[in-house]
Design a protein around this motif. Structure first.
Motif, short mmCIF file in Angstrom:
data_model
loop_
_atom_site.label_atom_id
_atom_site.label_comp_id
_atom_site.label_asym_id
_atom_site.label_seq_id
_atom_site.Cartn_x
_atom_site.Cartn_y
_atom_site.Cartn_z
N TYR A 161 -25.90 14.35 -84.88
CA TYR A 161 -27.28 14.57 -85.31
C TYR A 161 -28.15 13.53 -84.61
CZ TYR A 161 -31.28 14.30 -88.56
OH TYR A 161 -32.54 14.26 -89.12
N VAL A 165 -31.43 27.82 -81.04
CA VAL A 165 -30.17 28.00 -81.76
C VAL A 165 -29.16 28.59 -80.80
CG1 VAL A 165 -28.99 29.23 -83.63
CG2 VAL A 165 -31.35 28.55 -83.93
N TYR A 194 -33.83 29.11 -93.06
CA TYR A 194 -32.93 28.64 -92.00
C TYR A 194 -32.96 27.11 -91.93
CZ TYR A 194 -31.98 27.04 -87.24
OH TYR A 194 -31.56 26.31 -86.16
N LEU A 240 -28.30 23.12 -82.12
CA LEU A 240 -29.58 23.42 -82.76
C LEU A 240 -30.60 22.37 -82.35
CD1 LEU A 240 -28.18 23.83 -86.40
CD2 LEU A 240 -28.36 25.61 -84.66
N PHE A 275 -23.56 27.36 -95.39
CA PHE A 275 -24.39 27.50 -94.20
C PHE A 275 -24.27 28.90 -93.61
CE2 PHE A 275 -24.85 27.09 -89.53
CZ PHE A 275 -26.19 26.71 -89.49
N VAL A 322 -29.91 24.30 -92.61
CA VAL A 322 -29.49 23.28 -91.65
C VAL A 322 -29.52 21.91 -92.32
CG1 VAL A 322 -30.02 22.11 -89.48
CG2 VAL A 322 -30.20 24.60 -89.62
#
Length: 179
Positions: free
Chosen positions: A67, A125, A165, A45, A96, A169
């Motif tokens: 991340y 995505v 969305y 993502l 999720f 996340v």
């Protein structure tokens, strides 16, 4: 006959009661979810400004997520990137995927693009999970808001579908920003 019966009994016992180390490679037990069933096989993502940070990225690495946040230090005139490893719980994964079903992720188009915009919000995505797959990306255009605004107009909001969305996340990331 006795040997086959004993073998079948042993398989039944192993299938229902065996620890995960012994069960590796065995079929799932009916009614019992595998611990990794909520993990995707692929998840990548990203979201951020085309020219100006911050930019955010998430990549699946085994059972964890990497991340990354890219920022720009204007005083020092240089970019900086930080990263951390996040391991969502099975409950976070289930929440999720439920949210992804609610926003219709699996039906998103491959591209959402307002070609008039050279900067703005860029996003992407890539996800494979439970036999489903999606590859979608956009530039200042978002699912749920597929039409390009009229001449001289610029869309300032992302719409409720894309905001849901983004919130999902961030929840998967334990509250880390992703917008």
């Amino acid at each position: 006959m006795c040997n086959r019966f004993a073998f079948a009994c042993a398989l039944v016992l192993l299938a229902g009661l065996a620890p995960d180390e012994i069960r590796k490679g065995m079929p799932p037990v009916p009614g019992k979810q595998r611990p990794d069933a909520d993990l995707p096989t692929r998840l990548t993502l990203s979201i951020g400004g085309g020219i100006f940070p911050p930019n955010y990225g998430v990549v699946l690495d085994g059972k964890s997520l990497t991340y990354r946040v890219q920022t720009y230090d204007y005083a020092a005139s240089k970019a900086a990137e930080t990263s951390k490893t996040i391991t969502p719980t099975p409950e976070q994964w289930r929440g999720f995927w439920k949210s992804m079903d609610e926003v219709g992720l699996w039906d998103w188009r491959p591209r959402y693009d307002d070609s008039r915009i050279f900067d703005g919000t860029f996003w992407s995505v890539e996800a494979d999970h439970a036999g489903r797959s999606v590859r979608s990306q956009g530039r200042q255009l978002f699912p749920g808001q597929e039409t390009i605004p009229g001449p001289g107009e610029i869309r300032r909001d992302r719409g409720p579908l894309f905001e849901k969305y983004l919130a999902a996340v961030e929840k998967l990331l334990g509250g880390e920003p992703f917008r």
